[in-house]
Design a protein around this motif. Sequence first.
Motif, PDB file in Angstrom:
ATOM      1  N   VAL A 146       0.849  -1.196   0.000  1.00 22.45           N
ATOM      2  CA  VAL A 146       0.000   0.000   0.000  1.00 22.45           C
ATOM      3  C   VAL A 146       0.881   1.241   0.000  1.00 22.45           C
ATOM      4  N   GLY A 147       0.396   2.285  -0.666  1.00 19.80           N
ATOM      5  CA  GLY A 147       1.125   3.541  -0.686  1.00 19.80           C
ATOM      6  C   GLY A 147       2.286   3.529  -1.653  1.00 19.80           C
ATOM      7  N   GLU A 148       3.065   4.592  -1.608  1.00 16.96           N
ATOM      8  CA  GLU A 148       4.235   4.740  -2.469  1.00 16.96           C
ATOM      9  C   GLU A 148       5.369   5.367  -1.674  1.00 16.96           C
ATOM     10  N   GLY A 149       6.557   5.321  -2.215  1.00 17.19           N
ATOM     11  CA  GLY A 149       7.696   5.934  -1.542  1.00 17.19           C
ATOM     12  C   GLY A 149       9.003   5.566  -2.214  1.00 17.19           C
ATOM     13  N   ASN A 184      27.961   1.261  -4.356  1.00 19.83           N
ATOM     14  CA  ASN A 184      27.137   2.174  -5.147  1.00 19.83           C
ATOM     15  C   ASN A 184      25.771   2.348  -4.490  1.00 19.83           C
ATOM     16  N   SER A 185      25.111   3.432  -4.830  1.00 26.26           N
ATOM     17  CA  SER A 185      23.761   3.673  -4.322  1.00 26.26           C
ATOM     18  C   SER A 185      22.798   3.841  -5.486  1.00 26.26           C
ATOM     19  N   ASN A 186      21.554   3.447  -5.266  1.00 26.46           N
ATOM     20  CA  ASN A 186      20.487   3.615  -6.245  1.00 26.46           C
ATOM     21  C   ASN A 186      19.212   4.002  -5.501  1.00 26.46           C
ATOM     22  N   THR A 187      18.189   4.359  -6.240  1.00 27.65           N
ATOM     23  CA  THR A 187      16.926   4.763  -5.635  1.00 27.65           C
ATOM     24  C   THR A 187      15.865   3.710  -5.886  1.00 27.65           C
ATOM     25  N   ALA A 188      15.376   3.117  -4.800  1.00 26.95           N
ATOM     26  CA  ALA A 188      14.283   2.151  -4.896  1.00 26.95           C
ATOM     27  C   ALA A 188      12.961   2.891  -4.949  1.00 26.95           C
ATOM     28  N   LYS A 189      12.027   2.363  -5.743  1.00 34.27           N
ATOM     29  CA  LYS A 189      10.716   2.990  -5.906  1.00 34.27           C
ATOM     30  C   LYS A 189       9.634   1.996  -5.512  1.00 34.27           C
ATOM     31  N   PHE A 190       9.053   2.238  -4.357  1.00 29.95           N
ATOM     32  CA  PHE A 190       8.006   1.361  -3.839  1.00 29.95           C
ATOM     33  C   PHE A 190       6.654   1.847  -4.333  1.00 29.95           C
ATOM     34  N   THR A 191       5.829   0.906  -4.810  1.00 26.64           N
ATOM     35  CA  THR A 191       4.484   1.250  -5.257  1.00 26.64           C
ATOM     36  C   THR A 191       3.548   0.102  -4.928  1.00 26.64           C
ATOM     37  N   ASN A 192       2.251   0.342  -5.052  1.00 25.87           N
ATOM     38  CA  ASN A 192       1.277  -0.623  -4.532  1.00 25.87           C
ATOM     39  C   ASN A 192       0.845  -1.688  -5.528  1.00 25.87           C
ATOM     40  N   ASN A 193       1.355  -1.661  -6.759  1.00 27.70           N
ATOM     41  CA  ASN A 193       0.920  -2.682  -7.717  1.00 27.70           C
ATOM     42  C   ASN A 193       2.094  -3.377  -8.392  1.00 27.70           C
ATOM     43  N   ALA A 194       3.273  -3.242  -7.793  1.00 25.39           N
ATOM     44  CA  ALA A 194       4.462  -3.789  -8.423  1.00 25.39           C
ATOM     45  C   ALA A 194       5.546  -4.030  -7.381  1.00 25.39           C
ATOM     46  N   VAL A 195       6.502  -4.860  -7.742  1.00 25.68           N
ATOM     47  CA  VAL A 195       7.782  -4.865  -7.031  1.00 25.68           C
ATOM     48  C   VAL A 195       8.613  -3.831  -7.770  1.00 25.68           C
ATOM     49  N   GLY A 196       8.697  -2.645  -7.232  1.00 27.07           N
ATOM     50  CA  GLY A 196       9.279  -1.512  -7.938  1.00 27.07           C
ATOM     51  C   GLY A 196      10.777  -1.620  -8.131  1.00 27.07           C
ATOM     52  N   ASP A 197      11.325  -0.652  -8.844  1.00 25.58           N
ATOM     53  CA  ASP A 197      12.755  -0.617  -9.130  1.00 25.58           C
ATOM     54  C   ASP A 197      13.569  -0.769  -7.843  1.00 25.58           C
ATOM     55  N   TYR A 198      14.501  -1.699  -7.829  1.00 26.98           N
ATOM     56  CA  TYR A 198      15.493  -1.884  -6.761  1.00 26.98           C
ATOM     57  C   TYR A 198      14.911  -2.265  -5.394  1.00 26.98           C
ATOM     58  N   GLU A 207       3.883  -5.944 -12.094  1.00 30.54           N
ATOM     59  CA  GLU A 207       5.160  -5.596 -12.723  1.00 30.54           C
ATOM     60  C   GLU A 207       6.318  -5.844 -11.768  1.00 30.54           C
ATOM     61  N   PHE A 208       7.446  -6.311 -12.334  1.00 34.13           N
ATOM     62  CA  PHE A 208       8.718  -6.347 -11.630  1.00 34.13           C
ATOM     63  C   PHE A 208       9.563  -5.225 -12.213  1.00 34.13           C
ATOM     64  N   GLY A 209       9.981  -4.284 -11.391  1.00 31.54           N
ATOM     65  CA  GLY A 209      10.700  -3.115 -11.870  1.00 31.54           C
ATOM     66  C   GLY A 209      12.152  -3.395 -12.216  1.00 31.54           C
ATOM     67  N   SER A 210      12.812  -2.378 -12.733  1.00 29.73           N
ATOM     68  CA  SER A 210      14.225  -2.491 -13.078  1.00 29.73           C
ATOM     69  C   SER A 210      15.045  -2.843 -11.849  1.00 29.73           C
TER      70      SER A 210
END
Length: 361
Positions: free
Chosen positions: A154-157, A166-180, A199-202
């Motif tokens: 639920v939600g996003e962030g 290295n560092s990357n930015t993970a993107k959490f969303t409610n309908n996917a396993v987001g990026d990272y 969806e499975f993100g990058s």
Amino acid sequence: MPDGLQTIGKEAFNGCKSLTSVYANMKVPIKLENHQFNDKTMQYGTLYVPVGYRCAYMESEWKSFKDIKEFGTLNTDDLITNQVAVNVETAGTLRSKIVAIDDQFMFTNLKVTGELNVDDIKFIREMAGCYYSVKGDKCIGNLQHLDLSGAKFVGEGEFAVYDGSNSNTAKFTNNAVGDYVFYALESLKTIALYDDLKEFGSSAFAGCKNLTSVSFPRLLTKIKDSAFVGCSSLTSVSFPKILTEIGGSAFAGCSSLISVIADMKIPAKIEENTFDTETVLDATLYVPQGCIEKYENADYWRYFQVIKEIGTQTGIDSATTSDDVKEVARYGINGQLLNGPTKGVNIVKYSDDTTKRVMVK
């Protein structure tokens, strides 16, 4: 400050200008938002936290302390190996539920039901021993098996993730396993997911080098670039019926992959580098009954040297030959039909539907 402390009042220690040591025994970092400590204390003082919980404080408002050290002794001799089931009634409360049972680094097998938000996912990453800086700092975590089949995002962030350098930015969303989202979780071996994810993100699972099994949601339609890159222990994948697209390098570096089950009657769009060359040469592609010809003519799926119908899996795909097995075809590294032995790598197909890769000098 004792374990169980829930609040610190506004500017509670702000006037303590000689304060150089702060011992926080709380396993769940409480919120700091009203200048409870002065800048001098946070800049030059030392915050001491329970052993195994430095990463939790580094992910909270307490990270304003420039020097955070752990105290106490770590005992992982009695890891909890049986599955522990936790139901999260309110998103964002997984941490408090876990530490009420035991130290977060004691769990190896966890089933979570209920609603999970970005804070819960960040905590799961800690339990699985994630990196938390580009200096190679790593959480103490032993989580190997994660079951989220009864959960819901639920939600996003967004949040930062690391792989040790290295560092990357993970993107959490409610309908996917987001990026990272599950990036570089090296202790994780299996993960089960709920069916509503689309969806499975990058790089969603990239760098999970000990991951051997992951469930693919029934409603999954897209797997983005590099989703599983570097998952070198993954042996089998099973794609759902409605999957339509798999991005470039999605399964690059999956050197143990021997079985690809594609349950789509219409081959999903893939790229030339979606799978490594070794995979299309050595793994077996299983497709729906009556669909072998479709895959043999589909872009890049046709590079698979062994394509069989679903239902013919034996558990072990043999590449050996016997005296009564005859060569029926020979292919080059890019799938072109050869007239005979040709210098370089040849893929030989035999009459028992097995293949063997040979080097011709």
